[in-house]
Design a protein around this motif. Structure first.
Motif, PDB file in Angstrom:
ATOM      1  N   UNK A   1      -5.948  21.455  10.406  1.00  0.00           N
ATOM      2  CA  UNK A   1      -4.553  21.698  10.035  1.00  0.00           C
ATOM      3  C   UNK A   1      -3.786  20.405   9.755  1.00  0.00           C
ATOM      4  N   UNK A   2      -4.396  19.262  10.085  1.00  0.00           N
ATOM      5  CA  UNK A   2      -3.658  17.993   9.989  1.00  0.00           C
ATOM      6  C   UNK A   2      -4.111  17.114   8.828  1.00  0.00           C
ATOM      7  N   UNK A   3      -4.973  17.627   7.950  1.00  0.00           N
ATOM      8  CA  UNK A   3      -5.369  16.797   6.813  1.00  0.00           C
ATOM      9  C   UNK A   3      -5.672  17.663   5.604  1.00  0.00           C
ATOM     10  N   UNK A   4      -5.446  17.063   4.453  1.00  0.00           N
ATOM     11  CA  UNK A   4      -5.754  17.710   3.184  1.00  0.00           C
ATOM     12  C   UNK A   4      -6.207  16.631   2.203  1.00  0.00           C
ATOM     13  N   UNK A   5      -7.178  16.993   1.372  1.00  0.00           N
ATOM     14  CA  UNK A   5      -7.757  16.057   0.405  1.00  0.00           C
ATOM     15  C   UNK A   5      -7.367  16.481  -1.002  1.00  0.00           C
ATOM     16  N   UNK A   6      -7.010  15.485  -1.820  1.00  0.00           N
ATOM     17  CA  UNK A   6      -6.647  15.717  -3.214  1.00  0.00           C
ATOM     18  C   UNK A   6      -7.527  14.851  -4.109  1.00  0.00           C
ATOM     19  N   UNK A   7      -7.971  15.425  -5.217  1.00  0.00           N
ATOM     20  CA  UNK A   7      -8.787  14.659  -6.168  1.00  0.00           C
ATOM     21  C   UNK A   7      -7.890  14.076  -7.264  1.00  0.00           C
ATOM     22  N   UNK A   8      -8.007  12.774  -7.483  1.00  0.00           N
ATOM     23  CA  UNK A   8      -7.290  12.134  -8.585  1.00  0.00           C
ATOM     24  C   UNK A   8      -7.888  10.759  -8.846  1.00  0.00           C
ATOM     25  N   UNK A   9      -7.854  10.366 -10.109  1.00  0.00           N
ATOM     26  CA  UNK A   9      -8.168   9.007 -10.525  1.00  0.00           C
ATOM     27  C   UNK A   9      -6.833   8.289 -10.677  1.00  0.00           C
ATOM     28  N   UNK A  10      -6.593   7.285  -9.849  1.00  0.00           N
ATOM     29  CA  UNK A  10      -5.307   6.606  -9.829  1.00  0.00           C
ATOM     30  C   UNK A  10      -4.974   5.983 -11.182  1.00  0.00           C
ATOM     31  N   UNK A  11      -5.992   5.602 -11.942  1.00  0.00           N
ATOM     32  CA  UNK A  11      -5.733   4.982 -13.241  1.00  0.00           C
ATOM     33  C   UNK A  11      -5.263   5.979 -14.295  1.00  0.00           C
ATOM     34  N   UNK A  12      -5.344   7.270 -13.976  1.00  0.00           N
ATOM     35  CA  UNK A  12      -4.855   8.321 -14.874  1.00  0.00           C
ATOM     36  C   UNK A  12      -3.450   8.718 -14.402  1.00  0.00           C
ATOM     37  N   UNK A  13      -2.442   8.279 -15.141  1.00  0.00           N
ATOM     38  CA  UNK A  13      -1.055   8.466 -14.700  1.00  0.00           C
ATOM     39  C   UNK A  13      -0.724   9.932 -14.468  1.00  0.00           C
TER      40      UNK A  13
END
Length: 258
Positions: free
Chosen positions: A51-63
């Protein structure tokens, strides 16, 4: 209610160490990475309370990607108390080699534009709330230029000045901007370096000191403190002396070199 920290580049190195430190201090986590399967497996291996964590997928270089993920975090977990723009890359370059211009472009896209895009979804809401902390991860390498390291050094120099500008903009609205400048930390990013790394730290030791600095609302903090002394000395060295000291120093390895 647990406070919420949002961390990019959380699947390895100092990002992962920061995530664990914040969790142990009682915070909830919003973790961003490209390798979400690895990050999820790590969180489960640490037996983090689901309940205390969640993961998100993203490439930081993609604005568009990183901005969208920040907005999703606000919608799904609420507005974070601390946002740590940790994601970064370090690759050597040679300006005489055409392909390395693309390397420089990639480094800036991640270390600079990606950092600003990481902060973007949260700035206005934090100002409206009149609280929050934005954390930029710079580097001691941003103080002076090192051979073969032109893209990385200049990108981290830009982090110092960008965060200083943002700090002035946000201060009247109660939002803090903290710049953390690591020295050498034992991570996959540094293990291929071909030169000496004084005051090398373990990631968990860095994370503990960074957490303390962020909680204190430090303006700029060099970690470890010895590297702050080195940074001040480097700033004061005349250019000719600095050039002589670097003569013959091994270059940062280029992509694909060993």
């Amino acid at each position: 209610m647990n406070r919420l920290v949002y961390i990019t580049g959380a699947s390895s190195g100092i990002g992962q160490a920061l995530a664990l430190r914040y969790y142990r201090e009682g915070w909830s986590l919003a973790l961003v990475a490209r390798r979400v399967d690895d990050l999820t497996a790590w969180a489960q291996s640490q037996q983090l309370e689901s309940a205390r964590w969640r993961v998100y997928r993203a490439d930081v270089s993609n604005v568009d990607e990183i901005v969208d993920v920040g907005r999703r975090c606000i919608a799904e977990q609420g507005l974070p108390d601390v946002v740590i723009a940790n994601a970064g890359i370090s690759i050597g370059m040679d300006t005489a080699i055409y392909e390395d211009l693309a390397v420089m472009q990639r480094i800036y896209a991640t270390n600079n534009v990606g950092l600003a895009a990481t902060f973007h979804p949260f700035v206005a809401a934090m100002r409206e709330r009149r609280s929050g902390t934005l954390v930029g991860i710079a580097s001691v390498a941003g103080i002076r230029g090192l051979p073969g390291h032109g893209a990385y050094c200049s990108s981290k120099a830009a982090v110092f000045s960008y965060c200083e500008s943002l700090r002035g903009e946000c201060r009247p609205d109660g939002v803090k901007v903290v710049t953390i400048a690591p020295g050498y930390v034992d991570t996959p990013l540094t293990r291929e370096n071909r030169y000496g790394m004084p005051f090398l730290m373990q990631p968990e030791d860095f994370a503990r000191k960074a957490y303390e600095a962020i909680e204190a609302g430090a303006r700029v903090r060099f970690i470890p403190w010895q590297m702050g002394v080195v940074a001040r000395a480097m700033r004061l060295l005349p250019g000719a002396v600095f050039d002589r000291l670097l003569a013959g120093r091994p270059r940062k390895h280029r992509q694909g070199e060993t």
